[in-house]
Design an enzyme around this catalytic site. Structure first.
Site, PDB file in Angstrom:
ATOM      1  N   HIS A  87       0.851  -1.185   0.000  1.00 27.95           N
ATOM      2  CA  HIS A  87       0.000   0.000   0.000  1.00 27.95           C
ATOM      3  C   HIS A  87       0.889   1.237   0.000  1.00 27.95           C
ATOM      4  O   HIS A  87       1.926   1.270   0.641  1.00 27.95           O
ATOM      5  CB  HIS A  87      -0.912   0.020   1.228  1.00 27.95           C
ATOM      6  CG  HIS A  87      -1.986   1.063   1.138  1.00 27.95           C
ATOM      7  ND1 HIS A  87      -3.128   0.893   0.391  1.00 27.95           N
ATOM      8  CD2 HIS A  87      -2.078   2.293   1.679  1.00 27.95           C
ATOM      9  CE1 HIS A  87      -3.893   1.972   0.496  1.00 27.95           C
ATOM     10  NE2 HIS A  87      -3.274   2.845   1.267  1.00 27.95           N
ATOM     11  N   ASP A 166     -13.877   2.783   7.190  1.00 29.68           N
ATOM     12  CA  ASP A 166     -12.863   3.557   6.469  1.00 29.68           C
ATOM     13  C   ASP A 166     -13.457   4.235   5.246  1.00 29.68           C
ATOM     14  O   ASP A 166     -13.141   5.382   4.948  1.00 29.68           O
ATOM     15  CB  ASP A 166     -11.682   2.682   6.037  1.00 29.68           C
ATOM     16  CG  ASP A 166     -10.687   3.499   5.225  1.00 29.68           C
ATOM     17  OD1 ASP A 166     -10.210   4.516   5.766  1.00 29.68           O
ATOM     18  OD2 ASP A 166     -10.424   3.182   4.059  1.00 29.68           O
ATOM     19  N   SER A 188      -6.763   4.251   8.729  1.00 27.99           N
ATOM     20  CA  SER A 188      -7.390   4.065   7.421  1.00 27.99           C
ATOM     21  C   SER A 188      -6.681   2.971   6.622  1.00 27.99           C
ATOM     22  O   SER A 188      -7.289   2.028   6.118  1.00 27.99           O
ATOM     23  CB  SER A 188      -7.346   5.411   6.669  1.00 27.99           C
ATOM     24  OG  SER A 188      -7.584   5.252   5.311  1.00 27.99           O
ATOM     25  N   LYS A 192      -8.096  -1.341   6.331  1.00 29.40           N
ATOM     26  CA  LYS A 192      -8.529  -2.002   5.099  1.00 29.40           C
ATOM     27  C   LYS A 192      -7.550  -3.067   4.640  1.00 29.40           C
ATOM     28  O   LYS A 192      -7.944  -4.077   4.063  1.00 29.40           O
ATOM     29  CB  LYS A 192      -8.894  -1.012   4.006  1.00 29.40           C
ATOM     30  CG  LYS A 192      -7.847  -0.095   3.515  1.00 29.40           C
ATOM     31  CD  LYS A 192      -8.434   0.852   2.446  1.00 29.40           C
ATOM     32  CE  LYS A 192      -7.460   1.975   2.203  1.00 29.40           C
ATOM     33  NZ  LYS A 192      -7.924   3.260   2.655  1.00 29.40           N
TER      34      LYS A 192
END
Ligand code: URA
Length: 448
Positions: A87, A166, A188, A192
Site C-alpha cells: 500500500h 474507512d 485508514s 482495510k
C-alpha cells in the site's frame, strides 16, 4: 464490540481537551458512526479534535481495530501461500501497484489488492484500472477469492462489506481538512489492509511536495506507526520512505499511467518508477517466502520483467477481470484524448524543482481527478512531462504536454502549471529515491 453507551458530546469534549479515549470509547464511537447513529457533523468534530491533539499508540491501535471490525475480515487461508500486499500513502504519477503486483504474483505469491480511488491531488489505482476498457473492479467477495486463487492476484475496489468505517471516514476526512494526520492515516490504511486477509504487508510511505506528509520526519513517524500496528496485529510489515518531490515517471493521469506501467512491465519503465518498484516487489517476494533476502527478491523482480512473465501475468489478470488486452499491447488502438497543449519553459536553465502537488492538481483540472465525490473522470486526461529535475532546458521548450477531451479546462490547469517548475542556473544535486526502510527491528538507511 462494546455494548456500553457513551455520550458522544462527552467523547468529543474529552478529545478536544487533550485527553486520551479508552479502547471501549473509541470502539463505541466507530461502531455507532458505521451504524449511522452518529452524524457526520459530530464525527467531523471528533476528527478535527484528533487531528489537532493527536492520538497515543493505544488509541491509534484501538481505532484501527474498530475500523477493521466494522465489516468482514476476509479469511484467505484456503488459498495456499503467504498473501502479501502493498500500500502507498499516495502520490502523483504513482503507478507502482500495476507493475509490482504482477511481478510478485508471477512467482506464485498471492497478492490480494483492494484499492481506492483518487484522493485530493493524488491518483487512485482503481481509476487507473478502469481506464482499461471493460476492466471490472466491482465484484462479490466470492469472485474476489476465485480470481485470487486462479491468477495469484486480484485488483478490486472497496466494498461496503470490508472496512466500511474507512470508506465513510475517508470521504469525510477528504472534505473536512483532516487527511494529513498520522493516526487517522494509519487507521485508514491498516484497517482495510488487515481486512483483506493478508499475511504480510509492504508500505510505500511518501514524503515531499506530492505526498500527504511533506516532511521526512513526519513520514518517518507515519512509517513507524504503520509498522507498529501491523506487527501488533501479527502481520510482518515493512515500510520504505520514498521521495515524492516530483511526480513518479513521466506520465500522470489514468490511462497515461497504464501506458507507462505497461512499458515498465516490458522493460522500458522510467528509472525512478522501476527503482522503487523492484525494491517493493523484491521485499514482497521475500515476505512471500520465495526469496531468502530482499536482494534476491530484487533480482527475481528484474528477471520477471526481462523474461516477460510479469507482463503475461498482467494480461492474464486483465482478461480475467473483463479488460481489453489489445489496447495494452498496442496503445495506438486506445481512444486517446482529442485535444492537447504544450506548456513551455519561461527561461533557460536547469529544472531544480517540479512541484508534484501542482502537477497533480493540473492533471485533476484536466479531468483526470474529481473535485466532488460524484464527479466523473476523463480516463484519457492527464499530463506528460518531457523533463524531470536536473534536465537542462531552453526558453520556449515544451516542459509538459497536457491531454484532455474538454478544451475549456486548459486555463484552470495552466494556473497550477505556472507554479510547478523552478528553473535555475545551477545544476541541482541528485536526491535519493528511497531513503529508509522501517521494519520490526527499527529504521535502516538505504544506500548509505
Ligand atoms: N491512503 C489511505 O488509504 N488512507 C489515508 O488516509 C491516506 C492515504
Amino acid at each position: 464490540m462494546s455494548t456500553k453507551g457513551y455520550n458522544i458530546v462527552s467523547l468529543i469534549r474529552k478529545k478536544r481537551d487533550g485527553h486520551s479515549l479508552t479502547r471501549d470509547e473509541i470502539s463505541y464511537l466507530i461502531d455507532q458512526y458505521t451504524k449511522d447513529e452518529v452524524p457526520d457533523y459530530q464525527m467531523s468534530s471528533f476528527l478535527m479534535a484528533s487531528f489537532l491533539n493527536g492520538m497515543d499508540e493505544d488509541e491509534a491501535s484501538a481505532l484501527t481495530h474498530s475500523m477493521l471490525h466494522s465489516g468482514r475480515v476476509l479469511d484467505l487461508s484456503e488459498i495456499p501461500g503467504k498473501k502479501v500486499d502493498k500500500h502507498s500513502t499516495g502520490g502523483v504519477g504513482d503507478k507502482l501497484s500495476l507493475i509490482l503486483a504482477p511481478i510478485v504474483a508471477s512467482y506464485g505469491v498471492p497478492v490480494p489488492m483492494i484499492s481506492g480511488r483518487g484522493l485530493g491531488h493524488t491518483g487512485g489505482t482503481l481509476d487507473k484500472m478502469e481506464s482499461i476498457p471493460g476492466f471490472n473492479v466491482d465484484m462479490t467477495l466470492d469472485r474476489y477469492q476465485n480470481i485470487l486463487a486462479k491468477c495469484n492476484m486480484v485488483m478490486a475496489g472497496q466494498t461496503e462489506e470490508v472496512a466500511p468505517a474507512d470508506k465513510r471516514l475517508y470521504a469525510l476526512r477528504d472534505v473536512t481538512a483532516t487527511v494529513e494526520s498520522i493516526p487517522l492515516i494509519a487507521g485508514s490504511i491498516m484497517s482495510k489492509k488487515l481486512a483483506e486477509g493478508i499475511d504480510a504487508l509492504v508500505l510505500d510511505v511518501k514524503f515531499g511536495s506530492g505526498a500527504f506528509m511533506k516532511m521526512h520526519e513526519d513520514a518517518q513517524e507515519l512509517a513507524e506507526t504503520l509498522v507498529a500496528i501491523g506487527e501488533d496485529f501479527g502481520k510482518e510489515t515493512v515500510a520504505y520512505l520514498t521521495n515524492m518531490n516530483q511526480p513518479l515517471g513521466y506520465k500522470v493521469g489514468n490511462w497515461l499511467e497504464v501506458e507507462e506501467s505497461m512499458e515498465g512491465l516490458q522493460g522500458n519503465g522510467p528509472d525512478d518508477v522501476m527503482e522503487i518498484t523492484h525494491m517493493l516487489a523484491g521485499t514482497m517476494i521475500m515476505l512471500g517466502g520465495k526469496a531468502d533476502i530482499v536482494e534476491e527478491g530484487i533480482e527475481m523482480s528484474h528477471e520477471a520483467v526481462q523474461n516477460g512473465q510479469a507482463f503475461d501475468k498482467w494480461l492474464e489478470l486483465t482478461e480475467e477481470q473483463g479488460g481489453d488486452t489489445s489496447v495494452l499491447k498496442d496503445f495506438s488502438t486506445y481512444d486517446h484524448a482529442e485535444h492537447s497543449f504544450d506548456f513551455t519553459a519561461r527561461e533557460s536553465g536547469y529544472i531544480s524543482e517540479i512541484d508534484a502537488y501542482s502537477i497533480g492538481m493540473a492533471s485533476l483540472e484536466l479531468g483526470a481527478g474529481r473535485k466532488r465525490k460524484e464527479d466523473d473522470i476523463d480516463p484519457a486526461a492527464g499530463i506528460e512531462l518531457h523533463h524531470k529535475i536536473g534536465s537542462k532546458v531552453e526558453k520556449g521548450q515544451p516542459l509538459i504536454t497536457g491531454y484532455m477531451n474538454d478544451k475549456s479546462l486548459v486555463e484552470s490547469s495552466k494556473n497550477y502549471l505556472k507554479e510547478a517548475f523552478t528553473i535555475k542556473n545551477e545544476e541541482p544535486e541528485e536526491t535519493e529515491m528511497i531513503t529508509h526502510r522501517v521494519d520490526r527491528e527499527g529504521i535502516h538507511t538505504i544506500g548509505g
